[in-house]
Enzyme design. Structure first.
Site, PDB file in Angstrom:
ATOM      1  N   GLY A 247       0.556  -1.338  -0.038  1.00 32.37           N
ATOM      2  CA  GLY A 247      -0.121   0.200  -0.197  1.00 32.37           C
ATOM      3  C   GLY A 247       0.995   1.414  -0.056  1.00 32.37           C
ATOM      4  O   GLY A 247       2.044   1.406   0.223  1.00 32.37           O
ATOM      5  N   PRO A 248       0.078   2.259  -0.185  1.00 33.64           N
ATOM      6  CA  PRO A 248       0.944   3.606  -0.568  1.00 33.64           C
ATOM      7  C   PRO A 248       1.324   4.076   1.029  1.00 33.64           C
ATOM      8  O   PRO A 248       1.416   3.363   2.195  1.00 33.64           O
ATOM      9  CB  PRO A 248      -0.159   4.596  -0.168  1.00 33.64           C
ATOM     10  CG  PRO A 248      -1.172   4.173  -0.862  1.00 33.64           C
ATOM     11  CD  PRO A 248      -1.079   2.169  -0.558  1.00 33.64           C
ATOM     12  N   THR A 251      -0.115   4.041   5.174  1.00 34.45           N
ATOM     13  CA  THR A 251      -1.176   3.731   5.604  1.00 34.45           C
ATOM     14  C   THR A 251      -1.720   2.362   6.383  1.00 34.45           C
ATOM     15  O   THR A 251      -2.740   2.300   7.156  1.00 34.45           O
ATOM     16  CB  THR A 251      -2.102   2.994   3.892  1.00 34.45           C
ATOM     17  OG1 THR A 251      -0.736   2.328   3.850  1.00 34.45           O
ATOM     18  CG2 THR A 251      -2.449   3.914   3.132  1.00 34.45           C
ATOM     19  N   LYS A 253       0.673   0.262   7.244  1.00 37.50           N
ATOM     20  CA  LYS A 253       0.872  -1.479   7.166  1.00 37.50           C
ATOM     21  C   LYS A 253       1.933  -1.669   7.826  1.00 37.50           C
ATOM     22  O   LYS A 253       1.727  -3.305   8.986  1.00 37.50           O
ATOM     23  CB  LYS A 253       1.761  -1.775   6.094  1.00 37.50           C
ATOM     24  CG  LYS A 253       1.115  -0.450   4.871  1.00 37.50           C
ATOM     25  CD  LYS A 253       2.041  -1.179   3.317  1.00 37.50           C
ATOM     26  CE  LYS A 253       3.385   0.128   3.106  1.00 37.50           C
ATOM     27  NZ  LYS A 253       3.302   1.545   3.127  1.00 37.50           N
ATOM     28  N   HIS A 469      -6.011  36.065 -12.544  1.00 38.92           N
ATOM     29  CA  HIS A 469      -5.527  34.717 -13.146  1.00 38.92           C
ATOM     30  C   HIS A 469      -6.089  33.284 -11.567  1.00 38.92           C
ATOM     31  O   HIS A 469      -6.831  32.946 -12.917  1.00 38.92           O
ATOM     32  CB  HIS A 469      -3.879  34.505 -11.997  1.00 38.92           C
ATOM     33  CG  HIS A 469      -3.338  33.594 -12.292  1.00 38.92           C
ATOM     34  ND1 HIS A 469      -2.003  32.749 -13.292  1.00 38.92           N
ATOM     35  CD2 HIS A 469      -3.707  31.977 -11.348  1.00 38.92           C
ATOM     36  CE1 HIS A 469      -1.711  31.155 -13.458  1.00 38.92           C
ATOM     37  NE2 HIS A 469      -2.474  30.894 -12.790  1.00 38.92           N
ATOM     38  N   GLU A 470      -6.934  33.476 -10.722  1.00 42.27           N
ATOM     39  CA  GLU A 470      -7.239  32.771  -9.990  1.00 42.27           C
ATOM     40  C   GLU A 470      -8.436  32.511 -10.361  1.00 42.27           C
ATOM     41  O   GLU A 470      -9.258  31.613  -9.912  1.00 42.27           O
ATOM     42  CB  GLU A 470      -7.379  33.374  -8.168  1.00 42.27           C
ATOM     43  CG  GLU A 470      -5.548  32.759  -7.756  1.00 42.27           C
ATOM     44  CD  GLU A 470      -4.920  32.250  -8.729  1.00 42.27           C
ATOM     45  OE1 GLU A 470      -5.780  30.009  -8.073  1.00 42.27           O
ATOM     46  OE2 GLU A 470      -3.714  32.071  -8.041  1.00 42.27           O
TER      47      GLU A 470
END
Length: 665
Positions: A247-248, A251, A253, A469-470
């Protein structure tokens, strides 16, 4: 074919980073690790030998006694009778009052008895304590005169004799221990560095892990087997030898493996992949053998290897061939996994976030039989994780964990823990007695977007350009039908950006072509808005172009979303350590195909830029209203932007009776 299905494509960022201070790209969101520290002793009551022998504090006691024997007698009060001066002593002799006199030839002190009874003492005179004339006077008066030599301190003399002997013995002992320590370090270099957890000192349990019920179920089967092996043997069930947690990062593990230590009730050995590596060839293999021998001595046990990819990479991979020490360690691990049966009660667990680089021999059935994917948490799981990390904190009444869970799509458990901690820090800085909703909002902005840079002072022209711009990003995020909903837009500098447009990603697992096209169009909004209003471009859109080009490249090359290219996929050049030779990791397609890919990527970007130009031109009045609101308030939310666009359409003579009318169909 891989043992695991390829992960879904990562969603594009939730919002544009806007104008960089030097055309800089967006800062990466920090991904803090969930470094859980187990309760109690880290060794868990492991096999540490008690040290025996003479305690070190015993030497200090002996030294203290010897020093006291030397110094204390000098402070004892003397009971030598009446003290006389030398002159008074001579006068007493002349008067016939002195019976005896004892002269210490070392100190010159004179002690004795009066004729009438009683003792006296005096300091004496001269080098011998008496002058010759005074000695003649004492003899003339019939005084019983004696001369006593000074007494020697036997302890001081003994110490002076033994001190060199003690120094020599101490030096020899120090040399012997130093040599033994060096020899012991060399002899123990092949010993395993695994930490042993025992049943009387569990670290954590599944109750401390929120969500992930499927992962808990698969791991619980192994825990039940180790607790009650007879239950599985009755029906002939065979529990996997090895379990690989994939897993990433962040997370949980490693947290799952530590929870097994608290649930299994058996021996638990924890080691990281880097613990096997040394500068000496063969040390890693020796440590693997010692690790399995230690597990067998425990009877039923769990071996956990964290970051197994550091020793389990594909053999013979990379520039210049393989790595002898790593390959020998991996070969020994494979041999040890084949050398025991599941009936022995030993289960191996490992964790990695890079399963693509593991050696195929490590993943075959009979070794790591089961791979358990620990994905990013879903909305309900994020809510439960936030509650776990908030239970020891004082929360305000306006904090809604469900809302926060929906607003944290893509965050791992470690990210959520960091978010709650950041909210607590923000509340303390604000002087609040509890964590409120505004603290979570500010903490999320800091974690995802970066800290607010109050030291940045923009000129009026820069601030106006940033607002348009935003505003272009925000307008397109609102009117495009397939993108993520707009959350808020600000022109306050955060991280490396001078302004930020933030969309909240929805819970998705697959993404359509239309979604990516709208995302590219929204990324082009800032650049196009400046061009429409000011008629020129600047470097502020560097990150927008980088984001848009990356999505377009993957659409054409990997996801088959180009009609001219067709259903073909070409991934980018892979690094040599993934198992490809430097000479064989080149391009997989011809020059004509490369030209076609470049044309399709360019066409996709150009079309979406033109689309953004058409929409912003149509909603020019709405863009102006958004920019004016940003210049006045600096930060506005999504509903406010939608109302301003609707107002602009009404002022332009278009029908916009409802908010749905502003969506571009």
């Amino acid at each position: 074919m891989s043992n695991l299905p390829p992960p879904p494509p990562p969603p594009p960022p939730g919002g544009s980073r806007g104008r960089g201070s030097r055309g800089a790209g967006k800062p990466d969101r920090p991904a803090p690790r969930n470094d859980f520290k187990p309760k109690g002793n880290a060794d868990g009551g492991g096999s540490g030998e008690a040290k025996s022998g003479f305690p070190k504090w015993g030497f200090w006691i002996i030294a203290g006694v010897a020093l006291a024997a030397l110094l204390i007698p000098s402070f004892w009060p003397s009971n030598d009778g009446e003290s006389l001066t030398y002159t008074e002593f001579i006068n007493q002799v002349e008067a016939g009052n002195i019976e005896t006199a004892d002269v210490n030839t070392g100190s010159g002190k004179i002690t004795g008895e009066f004729a009438a009874g009683g003792d006296y003492n005096t300091s004496g005179g001269g080098d011998r304590g008496l002058s010759e004339a005074d000695e003649a006077l004492l003899r003339e008066r019939g005084v019983d005169l004696e001369f006593t030599p000074p007494s020697n301190n036997w302890l001081l003399g003994l110490l002076g004799f033994m001190l060199p002997v003690f120094l020599i013995i101490g030096f020899l002992v120090w040399m012997q221990r130093r040599a033994a320590g060096q020899m012991g370090g060399v002899m123990s270099i092949g010993k395993s560095k695994a930490k042993a957890y025992t049943t009387d000192k569990p670290s954590t349990t599944f109750a401390d892990i929120a969500g992930y019920e499927g992962v808990k179920q698969e791991i619980t089967e192994v825990v039940d087997f180790l607790r009650m092996p007879e239950r599985f043997k009755e029906i002939g069930a065979r529990v996997p030898k090895g379990m690989l947690l994939v897993g990433p990062p962040g997370t949980g593990k490693t947290l799952f493996a530590r929870a097994v230590a608290g649930e299994a009730g058996v021996g638990f050995l924890s080691v990281t992949g880097s613990d096997f590596m040394e500068m000496f060839v063969g040390v890693g293999a020796s440590r693997v053998r010692d690790l399995f021998q230690q597990a067998r001595r425990m009877g039923r046990a769990i071996i956990f290897i964290d970051e197994i990819d550091s020793i389990g990479r594909k053999r013979g991979a990379g520039l210049g061939g393989g790595h002898d020490e790593r390959e020998q360690t991996l070969n020994q691990l494979l041999a040890e996994m084949d050398g025991f049966e599941a009936s022995e009660g030993i289960v191996i667990m490992a964790a990695t976030n890079r399963p693509d680089i593991l050696d195929p021999a490590l993943l075959r059935p009979g070794r790591f039989d089961r791979q358990i994917v620990v994905p990013l948490p879903e909305s309900d799981e994020r809510k439960a994780i936030l509650k776990v990390h908030s239970r020891d904190k004082r929360m305000g009444a306006d904090v809604d964990m469900e809302t926060m869970a929906k607003a944290t799509v893509g965050m791992a458990g470690a990210d959520l823990a960091n978010l709650v901690n950041e909210a607590a820090l923000v509340a303390v800085r604000r002087g609040s007695q509890e964590i409120e909703r505004i603290d979570f909002e500010n903490a999320r902005d800091r974690v995802v977007l970066g800290a607010q840079r109050e030291s940045v002072i923009m000129s009026a022209e820069e601030k106006r350009a940033t607002a348009y711009h935003e505003g272009g990003h925000a307008l397109l995020a609102t009117v495009l039908p397939n993108g993520d909903p707009l959350h808020k837009v600000t022109i306050l500098p955060r991280g490396m950006a001078l302004g930020v447009t933030w969309s909240l990603p929805q819970e998705r697992h697959t993404y359509s072509k239309e979604y990516f096209e709208d995302t590219i169009c929204k990324a082009m909004g800032g650049r196009v808005a400046e061009k429409v209003v000011f008629g020129h471009l600047n470097s502020g859109a560097a990150n927008d172009l980088e984001q848009a080009t990356g999505i377009a490249r993957r659409m054409v090359r990997e996801w088959g979303m180009s009609d001219r290219v067709g259903p073909q996929a070409w991934s980018g050049q892979q690094a040599t350590f993934l198992g490809d030779d430097l000479m064989s990791s080149g391009r997989e397609y011809s020059d004509d195909t490369a030209k076609l890919l470049d044309e399709e990527i360019s066409k996709l970007l150009t079309n979406q830029e033109q689309r953004a130009h058409d929409i912003l031109t149509r909603h020019r009045r709405g863009l102006e209203l958004i920019a004016e609101a940003l210049l006045e308030h600096e930060t506005i939310d999504g509903p406010t932007v939608a109302n301003l666009i609707q107002q602009g359409m009404i002022e332009s003579g278009e029908s916009a009776s409802t908010l749905d009318d502003i969506i571009v169909r």
